[in-house]
Design an enzyme around this catalytic site. Sequence first.
Site, PDB file in Angstrom:
ATOM      1  N   HIS A 193       6.594  -5.903   3.307  1.00  0.00           N
ATOM      2  CA  HIS A 193       5.736  -5.148   2.413  1.00  0.00           C
ATOM      3  C   HIS A 193       4.312  -5.681   2.335  1.00  0.00           C
ATOM      4  CE1 HIS A 193       4.036  -4.999  -1.636  1.00  0.00           C
ATOM      5  NE2 HIS A 193       4.108  -3.721  -1.390  1.00  0.00           N
ATOM      6  N   ARG A 300       4.336   6.736   2.142  1.00  0.00           N
ATOM      7  CA  ARG A 300       5.314   5.887   1.464  1.00  0.00           C
ATOM      8  C   ARG A 300       5.073   5.984  -0.037  1.00  0.00           C
ATOM      9  NH1 ARG A 300       4.112   2.345   6.100  1.00  0.00           N
ATOM     10  NH2 ARG A 300       6.055   1.610   7.036  1.00  0.00           N
ATOM     11  N   ARG A 336       7.671  10.929   2.048  1.00  0.00           N
ATOM     12  CA  ARG A 336       9.009  10.354   1.934  1.00  0.00           C
ATOM     13  C   ARG A 336       9.344  10.103   0.470  1.00  0.00           C
ATOM     14  NH1 ARG A 336      10.009   4.734   4.788  1.00  0.00           N
ATOM     15  NH2 ARG A 336       8.875   3.919   3.008  1.00  0.00           N
ATOM     16  N   GLU A 434      16.907   5.431  10.549  1.00  0.00           N
ATOM     17  CA  GLU A 434      16.541   4.006  10.460  1.00  0.00           C
ATOM     18  C   GLU A 434      17.755   3.118  10.236  1.00  0.00           C
ATOM     19  OE1 GLU A 434      13.642   3.425   7.369  1.00  0.00           O
ATOM     20  OE2 GLU A 434      14.724   4.673   5.951  1.00  0.00           O
ATOM     21  N   ASN A 457      11.215  -0.013  11.894  1.00  0.00           N
ATOM     22  CA  ASN A 457      11.235  -1.300  11.174  1.00  0.00           C
ATOM     23  C   ASN A 457      12.649  -1.584  10.673  1.00  0.00           C
ATOM     24  OD1 ASN A 457       8.509  -1.069  11.539  1.00  0.00           O
ATOM     25  ND2 ASN A 457       8.087  -0.391   9.451  1.00  0.00           N
ATOM     26  N   ASP A 458      13.228  -0.586  10.046  1.00  0.00           N
ATOM     27  CA  ASP A 458      14.590  -0.776   9.553  1.00  0.00           C
ATOM     28  C   ASP A 458      15.624  -0.638  10.666  1.00  0.00           C
ATOM     29  OD1 ASP A 458      14.494  -1.481   6.807  1.00  0.00           O
ATOM     30  OD2 ASP A 458      13.737   0.521   6.359  1.00  0.00           O
ATOM     31  N   ARG A 468      14.000  -8.130   8.304  1.00  0.00           N
ATOM     32  CA  ARG A 468      12.632  -7.853   8.747  1.00  0.00           C
ATOM     33  C   ARG A 468      11.585  -8.695   8.014  1.00  0.00           C
ATOM     34  NH1 ARG A 468      11.611  -1.707   6.604  1.00  0.00           N
ATOM     35  NH2 ARG A 468       9.414  -2.250   6.475  1.00  0.00           N
ATOM     36  N   CYS A 505       7.801   6.622  13.222  1.00  0.00           N
ATOM     37  CA  CYS A 505       6.805   6.225  12.220  1.00  0.00           C
ATOM     38  C   CYS A 505       6.878   4.738  11.874  1.00  0.00           C
ATOM     39  CB  CYS A 505       6.944   7.074  10.960  1.00  0.00           C
ATOM     40  SG  CYS A 505       8.520   6.860  10.135  1.00  0.00           S
TER      41      CYS A 505
HETATM   42  C1  PEP Z   1      10.679   1.965   8.950  1.00  0.00           C
HETATM   43  O1  PEP Z   1      11.683   1.461   8.441  1.00  0.00           O
HETATM   44  O2  PEP Z   1      10.404   1.885  10.163  1.00  0.00           O
HETATM   45  C2  PEP Z   1       9.713   2.702   8.142  1.00  0.00           C
HETATM   46  C3  PEP Z   1       8.742   3.391   8.690  1.00  0.00           C
HETATM   47  O3  PEP Z   1       9.817   2.619   6.804  1.00  0.00           O
HETATM   48  P1  PEP Z   1       9.428   1.320   5.950  1.00  0.00           P
HETATM   49  O4  PEP Z   1       8.645   0.392   6.831  1.00  0.00           O
HETATM   50  O5  PEP Z   1       8.643   1.822   4.809  1.00  0.00           O
HETATM   51  O6  PEP Z   1      10.770   0.784   5.576  1.00  0.00           O
HETATM   52 MG    MG Z   2      12.295   1.949   6.455  1.00  0.00          MG
END
Ligand code: PEP
Ligand code: MG
Length: 588
Positions: A193, A300, A336, A434, A457-458, A468, A505
């Site tokens: 974050h 987000r 989202r 994800e 990312n997830d 992560r 994304c």
């Molecule tokens: C992801 O998980 O790739 C994503 C885009 O969402 P966030 O990074 O907000 O979890």
């Molecule tokens: Mg995510």
Amino acid sequence: MDQKLVGVPASPGIAVGPVHLLRWEVPEVRHRIIPDDAVGGELQRFRAALEKAKERLSQVRDRVERTAGAQEAAIFDVQRSMLDDVELTGAVEELIRQNLGAEKAFEIVMFEWSQRFARAPHPMLRERVGDLKDVEIRVLTLLLDLPDHDPVDLPKGANAILVTHDLTPSLTVQLDRQAIAGIATDAGTRTSHVAILARSLGLPAIVGLRTATQQLTGRETAILEGSTGLLAINPTHKDIESYRERARQEMVADAELRRLSALESVTTDGVRITLRANVDLPEEAELGATSGAEGVGLMRTEFLVVGRATMPDEEEQYRSYRRVVQSFGAHPVVIRTFDVGGDKLPVGGYPTEPNPFLGWRAIRMCLDQPEMFGVQLRALLRAAVHGDVRIMLPLVVTVDEVRAARALLDQAARDLAARGAAFRHDVPLGVMIETPAAAVACDTFVNDVAFFSIGTNDLVQYTLAVDRGNANLATRFTPLHPAVLKLIRRTIFTAHQHSLEVAVCGEMASQPLMAFALIGLGVRQLSVAPRSVPLVKRIVRSISVEVAEAAAKAAVAVGTAAESEATLRQHLAGALGGDGFFGDGLPG
Ligand code: PEP
Ligand code: MG
């Protein structure tokens, strides 16, 4: 220079300035028994510390109200009210009367309260655990006569490099961009974050330095290089000159990239790649719109809740979404629904579950709280009147969740109709892919959703079982692992088979080498941070789909992430020929 610390590059840019060390941690407290005749004095000392802490909170509150706004400042009223709570202060005084030193007494009561809040069923109450911690640090700092250090104490123009263990919500809202030139944290990774927020704020940042707060004293100067992850301590004059030259080169490169914003995003063999922006804060919408992005691929919304004492109501959410939608005219804006939990603030900032990333978060939390979710859905349907809004659900693992969300969306539409409000009901509903479950079983969603968006990312975190946000695992977070590439390939294949739109994304999309791989896997829509749009466009315009496809095929066929990366690099270097723009700096 004296020393070079190496962390994870989190947000590009170069900053040179004095180190401002922020140790925002609960200090060690000794167990101290006081004699009967010292009890009166100890009670006085405790009350004086409380008054001083409240005074300090009022100052911080006023300052944050001026710099960030009334809603962001409200959190400090909440913290102040905790110190006014007679149940809390009474319990501390009782322990002091039983001959305990004030700081130990306060620590014990705060521990009990934190435990109680952490177990509370409502997330807004659990979120208060962070505020209790802030309050505890403040009061203990005063009782122990330790140096008091708020980031906002910095004068404007201080140009400081803020070095801290991690950024909590209350610290985040206090960041004064006129005083802070860069951020360096012990914790975090590129996809955590704090890194995402730093990029949104346009502040150079390095995360995952692990021990920077232990190694530094706060008396140093430093050069922070956000794109390489290097923090140079006490640089010489010559070092500073050489970094200034680097900064100048970065500016030239930026200008060159900005020039691209008006050009089409098309490969050398004529295939269009749609580039959209990830918008984390409504204020970023305008920047996103001028970056050359054709809409928003991910907004987000949880950042609307950061550092807040209460959830934003329907009207406030509607205005935030409308601002983003209107900035992009007729372009699609994918919003989202709240993805709170895990490392996402506010609840996840202080894990209150044994496994927050596998816990009650995102769509799970929203479906379990239909009233809170309904507010967001109504705001979204109202904002949809102003443009091409699409709604996206995070962390979905089963189509049942989509159906339940759709039922709530229909209910939101009925509520708005009953009220006579203006809204649109025909808003496309899509899901983030994800989790491995969603990727492997993406075919089970095709009749219930309008689009997929792959959140790498997830997806990487859950596929590789690598947290992560854990700096110790940063080198194991490898998006080019064949397992991840295969899940992406499968998702894209299924989407195309069923004529569904599919985008990526996650952060992968914004790194040139990976964007190249994604295009080779069949992706035609990428959504990246606004500042990365021109960079990715430059890659798009330098490659052919034919070469990208060959590269991706070879990358999926090898056994490891390192081999995938080497394969992709080789193909990309061939495609770029003598183009030195990316130099050797092609991020992996
Ligand atoms: C992801 O998980 O790739 C994503 C885009 O969402 P966030 O990074 O907000 O979890
Ligand atoms: Mg995510």
